[in-house]
Design an enzyme around this catalytic site. Structure first.
Site, PDB file in Angstrom:
ATOM      1  N   GLY A  23      -9.931  -2.893   4.773  1.00 33.05           N
ATOM      2  CA  GLY A  23     -10.792  -4.008   4.406  1.00 33.05           C
ATOM      3  C   GLY A  23     -12.350  -3.819   5.079  1.00 33.05           C
TER       4      GLY A  23
ATOM      5  N   GLY B  25      -2.999  -4.978   9.787  1.00 28.35           N
ATOM      6  CA  GLY B  25      -3.706  -5.146   8.370  1.00 28.35           C
ATOM      7  C   GLY B  25      -2.553  -4.815   7.467  1.00 28.35           C
TER       8      GLY B  25
ATOM      9  N   SER C  82      -9.224  -1.911   0.373  1.00 29.12           N
ATOM     10  CA  SER C  82     -10.009  -1.963  -0.873  1.00 29.12           C
ATOM     11  C   SER C  82      -9.130  -1.698  -2.068  1.00 29.12           C
ATOM     12  CB  SER C  82     -11.300  -1.119  -1.171  1.00 29.12           C
ATOM     13  OG  SER C  82     -10.741   0.334  -0.469  1.00 29.12           O
TER      14      SER C  82
ATOM     15  N   GLY D  66      -2.705  -5.844   3.326  1.00 33.53           N
ATOM     16  CA  GLY D  66      -3.501  -6.415   2.206  1.00 33.53           C
ATOM     17  C   GLY D  66      -4.989  -6.567   2.346  1.00 33.53           C
TER      18      GLY D  66
ATOM     19  N   CYS E 157      -5.821  -2.134  -1.984  1.00 28.57           N
ATOM     20  CA  CYS E 157      -4.503  -2.999  -1.983  1.00 28.57           C
ATOM     21  C   CYS E 157      -4.281  -4.243  -2.849  1.00 28.57           C
ATOM     22  CB  CYS E 157      -4.348  -3.445  -0.553  1.00 28.57           C
ATOM     23  SG  CYS E 157      -4.419  -2.068   0.593  1.00 28.57           S
TER      24      CYS E 157
ATOM     25  N   GLU F  43       1.759  -1.619  -5.182  1.00 31.52           N
ATOM     26  CA  GLU F  43       1.091  -2.595  -4.449  1.00 31.52           C
ATOM     27  C   GLU F  43      -0.219  -1.952  -3.840  1.00 31.52           C
ATOM     28  OE1 GLU F  43       3.198  -4.060  -0.836  1.00 31.52           O
ATOM     29  OE2 GLU F  43       5.016  -4.022  -1.991  1.00 31.52           O
TER      30      GLU F  43
ATOM     31  N   ARG G 258       6.920   4.181   2.331  1.00 32.88           N
ATOM     32  CA  ARG G 258       6.154   3.474   3.035  1.00 32.88           C
ATOM     33  C   ARG G 258       6.194   2.045   2.488  1.00 32.88           C
ATOM     34  NH1 ARG G 258       0.604   6.091   4.237  1.00 32.88           N
ATOM     35  NH2 ARG G 258      -0.798   4.077   4.686  1.00 32.88           N
TER      36      ARG G 258
ATOM     37  N   MET H 280      -1.948   4.066  -1.475  1.00 30.47           N
ATOM     38  CA  MET H 280      -0.751   4.653  -1.166  1.00 30.47           C
ATOM     39  C   MET H 280       0.522   3.862  -1.847  1.00 30.47           C
ATOM     40  SD  MET H 280      -1.511   7.669   0.053  1.00 30.47           S
ATOM     41  CE  MET H 280      -0.073   8.437   1.064  1.00 30.47           C
ATOM     42  N   GLY H 281       0.369   2.860  -2.115  1.00 36.36           N
ATOM     43  CA  GLY H 281       1.408   1.959  -2.923  1.00 36.36           C
ATOM     44  C   GLY H 281       1.097   2.014  -4.457  1.00 36.36           C
TER      45      GLY H 281
HETATM   46  P1  XMP Z   1      -9.794   0.475   3.001  1.00 36.86           P
HETATM   47  O1  XMP Z   1     -10.211  -0.802   2.691  1.00 36.86           O
HETATM   48  O2  XMP Z   1     -10.416   1.089   3.967  1.00 36.86           O
HETATM   49  O3  XMP Z   1      -8.219   0.470   3.359  1.00 36.86           O
HETATM   50  O4  XMP Z   1      -9.971   1.270   1.739  1.00 36.86           O
HETATM   51  C1  XMP Z   1      -7.332   1.659   3.799  1.00 36.86           C
HETATM   52  C2  XMP Z   1      -6.128   1.096   4.154  1.00 36.86           C
HETATM   53  O5  XMP Z   1      -5.352   0.271   3.016  1.00 36.86           O
HETATM   54  C3  XMP Z   1      -3.905   0.297   3.511  1.00 36.86           C
HETATM   55  N1  XMP Z   1      -3.345   0.832   2.334  1.00 36.86           N
HETATM   56  C4  XMP Z   1      -2.911  -0.080   1.457  1.00 36.86           C
HETATM   57  N2  XMP Z   1      -2.345  -1.008   1.461  1.00 36.86           N
HETATM   58  N3  XMP Z   1      -1.482  -1.023  -0.804  1.00 36.86           N
HETATM   59  C5  XMP Z   1      -1.823  -1.822   0.236  1.00 36.86           C
HETATM   60  O6  XMP Z   1      -1.559  -3.095   0.217  1.00 36.86           O
HETATM   61  C6  XMP Z   1      -1.749   0.387  -0.999  1.00 36.86           C
HETATM   62  O7  XMP Z   1      -1.335   1.095  -2.043  1.00 36.86           O
HETATM   63  C7  XMP Z   1      -2.284   1.005   0.010  1.00 36.86           C
HETATM   64  N4  XMP Z   1      -2.784   2.152   0.490  1.00 36.86           N
HETATM   65  C8  XMP Z   1      -3.418   2.194   1.742  1.00 36.86           C
HETATM   66  C9  XMP Z   1      -3.772   1.309   4.467  1.00 36.86           C
HETATM   67  O8  XMP Z   1      -3.536   0.485   5.725  1.00 36.86           O
HETATM   68  C10 XMP Z   1      -5.055   2.029   4.702  1.00 36.86           C
HETATM   69  O9  XMP Z   1      -5.394   2.681   5.982  1.00 36.86           O
END
Ligand code: XMP
Length: 517
Positions: free
Chosen positions: A376, A334, A339, A336, A341, A450, A436, A423-424
């Site tokens: 996603g 995964g 939700s 991008g 991201c 991000e 990360r 987290m980004g």
């Molecule tokens: P959902 O869709 O379940 O996604 O809310 C959670 C996953 O998103 C990733 N993740 C990020 N991806 N920027 C990103 O592009 C971010 O700031 C970020 N924070 C988390 C991560 O893989 C998580 O499990």
């Protein structure tokens, strides 16, 4: 039951469907699954899944290693339901160790840090605390300044008429309080507590003390009864060989001041996590097909040959093969889709999730590693689709509004919300997760976020959310005649969905009534 040849050109198995659609990357809503003859009732489907030789879950759902999703409370709830929580690393290393210990020492049904009162407090203070913290209970262990149990303050005396009295005057004294020694709890503490409540009609609380009479926990009869009933539940808690709930922890590919991989620090920290009983380590970064992540996985594999390792994230077969060769057992797929991201917008990279999963899953099968579909997922139908190409899903947003997620409930315009952030995002990177996303750790330097900061509507307990998700997964498996997840992967047949088909899939041309569930 035989399939009809008329179906075949329209509903295709993965190895026909995805290569035939190789000009366009697809995600969950772009496809739908075709139903098949079924003799399988949804409630009879099995959801257990193997992620490594020594890591098996009873349901294929993992909560994300994000600082607004998984700390010990979430990890406990996930494992208690048969899944797994990955404790995030946006906290000091020592705190992460404590979080893991909390999960590993958790005894289901034993309140390990019960709310206590002191003999000197006034009953009025206790009433105020109940009011302020909205406790639904009124009985409290009374503990002196040395941590020793001195009595029990019963709900019968926590009344405004006694407000001016000291707790010491109203408590049931120590000698009359029912207790059990921590070491007498044995392998099955709930069965022990259940036996106690059977033998002591009318007693609803059992306090746990150590050899020095320090308070170590509290059983309530209602919790024990609920858990005893749950024992007949289809999906058992995910436990290790010592009957402790399982727990995962995320780490990053930490670098030292010279920008080199800080092998020593990574090994020391993971060694300490292993000592605390961690069951799986996830090397979590946005770009897993990278030297830093590969080297981290190699270092950990050499040092801990038996430790299950998750690594990621990737979206290509080459990325899966690389991490598998470095020693990972399960690979997060995964980039991008999440939700919160913005990787695809900011960096212009990432692959819609179903195509990424298909490509990755084929490399994973060859390398005999598991695939975790990460990000996603907004509904149980997405999980069913993801599980046709993976061994488990990782969810952030779905759990971020739960009671067990870190953070307080916020009220806005009469509605309740909890914070959820990538987290980004700037805010999360400031607290430590910059590595990360390959960004400088110094928050004063310019960084490219991000992820975003957001709110999720408060959605109750993890038990409740998981019950809905599991019901949906089992229903999907019933439609495909799949008794277990391996059969779901074998049997899945896909077709594309047009924008009109997507509209047709959701409720339409009606005024929806809220059912209040
Ligand atoms: P959902 O869709 O379940 O996604 O809310 C959670 C996953 O998103 C990733 N993740 C990020 N991806 N920027 C990103 O592009 C971010 O700031 C970020 N924070 C988390 C991560 O893989 C998580 O499990």
């Amino acid at each position: 039951m035989r399939n009809s040849g008329f179906d075949d050109p329209f509903y295709q198995p993965a190895d026909h469907f995805f290569p035939a659609n190789n000009k366009l990357a697809l995600t969950f809503d772009d496809i739908t699954l075709a139903t098949l003859f079924s003799e399988i009732l949804p409630r009879d489907t099995q959801l257990d899944t193997q992620l490594a030789e020594n890591l098996r879950l009873n349901i294929p759902v993992i909560s994300s290693d994000m600082d607004t999703v998984t700390e010990s409370r979430m990890a406990i709830a996930m494992a208690a339901n048969g899944g797994l929580g990955l404790i995030h690393y946006n906290m000091p290393e020592r705190q992460q160790l404590s979080e893991v210990s909390r999960v590993k020492n958790h005894v289901h049904g034993l309140i390990q840090e019960p709310i206590q009162v002191t003999p000197e407090q006034l009953i009025g203070d206790v009433l105020k605390m109940i009011e302020e913290r909205k406790f639904a209970f009124g009985t409290f262990p009374v503990v002196n300044e040395k941590g020793k149990l001195v009595g029990l303050l019963s709900g019968h005396v926590v009344k405004p008429r006694y407000a001016k009295r000291k707790v010491a005057e109203a408590l049931t004294p120590r000698a009359q309080v029912h207790t059990i020694r921590q070491k007498e709890l044995g392998k099955d503490p709930i069965a022990r507590a259940d036996k106690f409540f059977n033998e002591h009609p009318g007693i609803h609380k059992l306090l746990v003390v150590d050899d020095k009479d320090n308070l170590r926990g509290l059983f309530t009869m209602s919790d024990v009864e609920r858990i005893t009933q749950e024992r007949d539940a289809q999906f058992k808690p995910a436990r290790d060989a010592h009957f402790h709930l399982i727990c995962g922890a995320a780490v990053s590919a930490t670098r030292n001041a010279f920008g080199e991989l800080d092998r020593e620090r990574i090994l020391n920290h993971v060694g300490a996590l292993v000592e605390r009983g961690v069951d799986v380590i996830a090397v979590s970064t946005a770009h897993g097909y990278s030297k830093g992540v590969g080297d981290t996985v190699r270092v950990l594999r050499d040092a801990f040959p038996q430790l299950p390792l998750i690594a990621g994230n990737v979206t290509s077969a080459a990325g899966v093969e690389y991490l598998a060769d470095c020693g990972a057992n399960a690979i997060k797929v995964g980039q991008g889709p999440g939700s919160i991201c913005t990787t695809r917008i900011v960096a212009g990279v990432g692959i819609p999730q179903m195509t990424a999963l298909y490509v990755s899953s084929r490399a994973a099968a060859k390398k005999k590693v598991a695939i975790l579909a990460d990000g996603g997922i907004t509904k149980s139908g997405d999980i069913v689709k993801a599980l046709t190409l993976s061994q488990a899903v990782i969810c952030g947003g779905i759990f971020a509004g739960c009671n067990e997620a870190p953070g307080e409930v916020i009220e806005i315009g009469g509605k309740l919300y909890k914070q959820y952030r990538g987290m980004g995002s700037f805010a999360a990177m400031k607290t430590g997760s910059a590595a990360r996303y390959g960004q400088p750790a110094n928050p004063t330097q310019k960084v490219a976020a991000e992820g975003i900061e957001a709110l999720k509507e408060a959605c109750g307990s993890v038990d409740r959310v998981l019950a809905q998700l599991i019901g949906g997964i089992q229903s999907g498996m019933g439609y495909l005649g799949a008794a277990n997840l391996a059969q779901l992967r074998d049997k899945a047949r896909y077709t594309r969905v047009s924008p009109a088909g997507m509209r047709e899939a959701a409720p339409h041309d009606v005024v929806e009534l809220k059912t209040g569930n």
